[in-house]
Motif scaffolding. Structure first.
Motif, PDB file in Angstrom:
ATOM      1  N   VAL A 114       0.980  -1.271   0.045  1.00 40.94           N
ATOM      2  CA  VAL A 114       0.017   0.081  -0.169  1.00 40.94           C
ATOM      3  C   VAL A 114       0.977   1.184   0.016  1.00 40.94           C
ATOM      4  O   VAL A 114       1.728   1.599   0.933  1.00 40.94           O
ATOM      5  N   ILE A 115       1.066   1.673  -1.051  1.00 38.60           N
ATOM      6  CA  ILE A 115       1.794   3.070  -1.153  1.00 38.60           C
ATOM      7  C   ILE A 115       0.860   4.475  -1.106  1.00 38.60           C
ATOM      8  O   ILE A 115      -0.090   4.832  -1.642  1.00 38.60           O
ATOM      9  N   GLY A 116       1.425   5.341  -0.250  1.00 41.35           N
ATOM     10  CA  GLY A 116       0.841   6.759   0.094  1.00 41.35           C
ATOM     11  C   GLY A 116       1.104   7.804  -0.822  1.00 41.35           C
ATOM     12  O   GLY A 116       2.059   7.682  -1.885  1.00 41.35           O
ATOM     13  N   PRO A 117       0.712   9.154  -0.692  1.00 42.61           N
ATOM     14  CA  PRO A 117       0.960  10.174  -1.568  1.00 42.61           C
ATOM     15  C   PRO A 117       2.508  10.524  -1.591  1.00 42.61           C
ATOM     16  O   PRO A 117       2.789  10.964  -2.549  1.00 42.61           O
ATOM     17  N   LEU A 118       3.478  10.153  -0.612  1.00 44.40           N
ATOM     18  CA  LEU A 118       4.696  10.308  -0.628  1.00 44.40           C
ATOM     19  C   LEU A 118       5.426   9.342  -1.448  1.00 44.40           C
ATOM     20  O   LEU A 118       6.688   9.216  -1.646  1.00 44.40           O
ATOM     21  N   GLY A 119       4.823   8.133  -2.086  1.00 40.95           N
ATOM     22  CA  GLY A 119       5.270   7.288  -2.966  1.00 40.95           C
ATOM     23  C   GLY A 119       6.084   6.049  -1.906  1.00 40.95           C
ATOM     24  O   GLY A 119       7.045   5.436  -2.422  1.00 40.95           O
ATOM     25  N   MET A 120       5.570   5.883  -0.696  1.00 40.85           N
ATOM     26  CA  MET A 120       6.405   4.784   0.054  1.00 40.85           C
ATOM     27  C   MET A 120       5.176   4.107   1.087  1.00 40.85           C
ATOM     28  O   MET A 120       4.268   4.761   1.455  1.00 40.85           O
TER      29      MET A 120
END
Length: 142
Positions: A120-126
């Motif tokens: 699961v990747i968030g808005p910061l790409g991690m």
């Protein structure tokens, strides 16, 4: 309507620049008005519709068949996106098929290679999940 929508951060930066440029020319507008103008420039009726269109889609490379690069458990990888599901705006569940298997074990005495990764990747790409040293499990180069 513009088919190549900018990322949310770019749209907000554009609104900020527009507001500053208009202020320099003697026309004061509110932040909300500058957001509305940016939405209109991109073919949307208002900022809410524009924001929804931007927030409800993954970055271009994060679509099935897309190519991504990054690190998994601090090891570099290149991969093909197999599937993507939006969980909430800015957060996506990805299945990645790695070009080369990555060893997920740090012990010298044995190995365990992984070729497919689900994350699961968030808005910061991690990922939010981190290793014991505080490094996110997956970091994608955006």
């Amino acid at each position: 309507m513009n088919t190549q929508l900018p990322p949310l951060s770019q749209a907000k930066a554009q609104a900020k620049r527009l507001r500053a440029e208009l202020a320099d020319q003697g026309t004061e507008i509110s932040h909300a008005q500058s957001l509305e103008l940016v939405a209109h420039q991109n073919g949307f009726r208002d900022w809410n519709a524009f924001h929804a269109a931007i927030g409800n889609r993954p970055p271009p490379a994060w679509t099935p068949g897309g190519r991504v690069e990054g690190s998994y458990l601090s090891q570099p990888f290149k991969a093909t996106v197999v599937s993507v599901t939006m969980l909430r705006p800015g957060w996506f569940r990805l299945a990645l098929e790695l070009d080369e298997p990555v060893d997920v074990v740090t012990f010298d005495s044995f190995s365990n290679y992984r070729k497919r990764v689900h994350c699961v990747i968030g808005p910061l790409g991690m990922t939010q999940e981190k290793t014991s040293d505080g490094t996110p499990h997956v970091i994608l180069e955006c």
